[in-house]
Design an enzyme around this catalytic site. Structure first.
Site, short mmCIF file in Angstrom:
data_model
loop_
_atom_site.label_atom_id
_atom_site.label_comp_id
_atom_site.label_asym_id
_atom_site.label_seq_id
_atom_site.Cartn_x
_atom_site.Cartn_y
_atom_site.Cartn_z
N LYS A 193 -1.30 -7.39 -9.46
CA LYS A 193 -0.30 -8.30 -10.03
C LYS A 193 -0.91 -9.18 -11.11
CE LYS A 193 2.09 -7.01 -6.30
NZ LYS A 193 1.64 -6.07 -5.29
N TRP A 225 4.25 -8.61 5.20
CA TRP A 225 4.49 -7.44 4.35
C TRP A 225 4.68 -6.21 5.26
CZ3 TRP A 225 0.14 -4.09 2.09
CH2 TRP A 225 0.63 -3.23 1.10
N ASP A 281 -5.49 -12.00 3.03
CA ASP A 281 -4.94 -11.06 2.06
C ASP A 281 -4.55 -11.87 0.82
OD1 ASP A 281 -3.64 -9.15 0.61
OD2 ASP A 281 -2.21 -8.58 2.17
C1 LMR Z 1 5.48 -5.38 -2.50
O1 LMR Z 1 5.44 -6.00 -1.43
O2 LMR Z 1 6.55 -5.06 -3.03
C2 LMR Z 1 4.21 -5.01 -3.21
O3 LMR Z 1 3.13 -5.47 -2.48
C3 LMR Z 1 4.13 -3.57 -3.53
C4 LMR Z 1 3.99 -2.69 -2.33
O4 LMR Z 1 3.13 -1.81 -2.38
O5 LMR Z 1 4.73 -2.82 -1.34
#
Ligand code: LMR
Length: 402
Positions: A246, A130, A211
């Site tokens: 979510k 992420w 996570d």
């Molecule tokens: C995402 O990856 O789109 C979600 O986890 C929302 C975010 O805050 O990035």
């Protein structure tokens, strides 16, 4: 003084939502940010949430501050959800929960706490991960290293490489694992692979940090926790950071939790004191509403059943959309990997890493008003039935198949 501040670049995910909102084209579609949408494109307030909120409005007697780590009833509900009754009986004595503002807030607190306690520790994150992970950890002065995870040729897990890299992690470092529904790839280890990973991490002075933001969005609550269980059963210590954005559709309420399982009750108490100190320095104490909604749902049998049904429905829509997307691309003669499009159905959770290049993503945005993350990640949960053809046509157009 502040006139000299240089503007920050737009966020790769939330910045996209800002651009999407400013786009005036009809029929636009945001497949960037990970938000569940129903068949009508709405992100619903779950019925279980609405009912819990009614109960809270009718019965709440104070808006006094919460304890720094949140409310004990919330801790119990989180442990019960994550561990289940049997594991909870075994782990509760050496487990501590701290409420957090979403998963992001929890990650930031844990990162700061780890860096404070072990200034030399580094955090190993998968490639890719992420985009906000490295940013959060850098802000907490926790340096990151990467381990191999994704095989772009097969759009699947590069398990051997992952295992090899994790075997090389030096003692004293921390390893970040996505508990399920890996963001951005949608690719998870199998249960057997989790057991092998846990074996590598067990009995070494390495802290697993999991996570867990999409529990219940993959295959089901129990199945999605297989990785967490493998780690908790094998390793004397682990931290799980949970988000309820979510699975409870509580995005803006910012509700999550840090769950630390320590090797002993004493260590758990000491670490919690450091977590609380870190919270106090950051935002003092947690927001209450979302956590109270989650606690009320999980501790009221009828609401819990209602929520489980709604969670099943969200997951089922995502998996139906995965099949429809695969079929739509197949019909157009588009193949997003050398092995075809079957990977879309095998991936789990909201996201699929399509293999689309940044230029193709930009072309789709420019010509079709469909927004995806530059990495090629799309939020499958954002595709509504009426937009499926448009998405498939746009992808076909971008890869030159239409
Ligand atoms: C995402 O990856 O789109 C979600 O986890 C929302 C975010 O805050 O990035």
């Amino acid at each position: 003084m502040l006139a000299d501040v240089q503007p920050a670049p737009p966020d790769p995910i939330l910045g996209l939502t800002e651009a999407y909102r400013a786009d005036t084209r009809p029929g636009k579609l945001n497949l960037g940010v990970g938000i569940y949408r129903d068949d009508h494109g709405r992100t619903p307030v779950l019925d279980a949430v609405r009912q819990a909120e009614r109960v809270i409005v009718d019965t709440q007697t104070t808006k006094d501050y919460l304890p720094i780590d949140g409310e004990p009833g919330y801790h119990r509900a989180v442990r019960d959800l994550l561990f289940g009754a049997e594991r909870d009986a075994a782990l509760a004595g050496r487990a501590r929960v701290c409420a957090s503002p979403g998963g992001s807030g929890g990650l930031r607190i844990v990162a700061e706490m780890i860096h404070f306690a072990f200034p030399d520790t580094r955090l190993w994150v998968p490639t890719p991960t992420w985009p906000n992970h490295p940013a959060i950890f850098a802000a907490a002065n926790l340096p990151t290293q990467t381990y191999r995870y994704f095989d772009p040729k097969r759009n699947g897990l590069d398990f051997d490489a992952m295992l090899d890299d994790l075997k090389q992690v030096p003692d004293g470092d921390t390893v970040l694992l996505h508990g399920c529904c890996h963001n951005p790839t949608g690719v998870d280890p199998s249960t057997d692979q989790w057991l092998a990973l846990a074996d590598v991490l067990a009995n070494r002075p390495i802290l697993p940090l999991i996570d867990l933001a999409y529990l219940g969005f993959g295959t089901g609550l129990e199945a999605d926790a297989a990785g967490v269980y493998a780690i908790l059963d094998a390793c004397p210590e682990a931290v799980v950071v949970m988000s309820f954005s979510k699975n409870f559709s509580l995005y803006r309420e910012r509700v999550g939790a840090i769950v630390h399982v320590a090797e002993s009750d004493t260590v758990a108490t000491d670490v919690l004191s450091r977590i609380k100190q870190t919270v106090r320095r950051n935002y003092s104490n947690p927001p209450g509403h979302g956590a109270e909604v989650v606690r009320t749902i999980l501790s009221t049998p009828a609401l819990r059943t209602q929520w489980l049904g709604e969670l099943d429905a969200m997951r089922s829509r995502i998996n139906t959309t995965r099949s429809a997307l695969t079929a739509g691309l197949d019909q157009r003669g588009v193949s997003l990997s050398a092995d075809g499009n079957g990977f879309i159905g095998r991936q789990r959770g909201m996201f699929t890493l399509t293999g689309l290049t940044k230029d193709q993503v930009h072309a789709i945005r420019q010509h079709h008003a469909i927004y995806a993350v530059d990495s090629g990640r799309i939020n499958v949960a954002g595709i509504t039935p009426d937009k499926l053809d448009a998405v498939c046509d746009a992808i076909a157009d971008a890869v030159g198949a239409a």
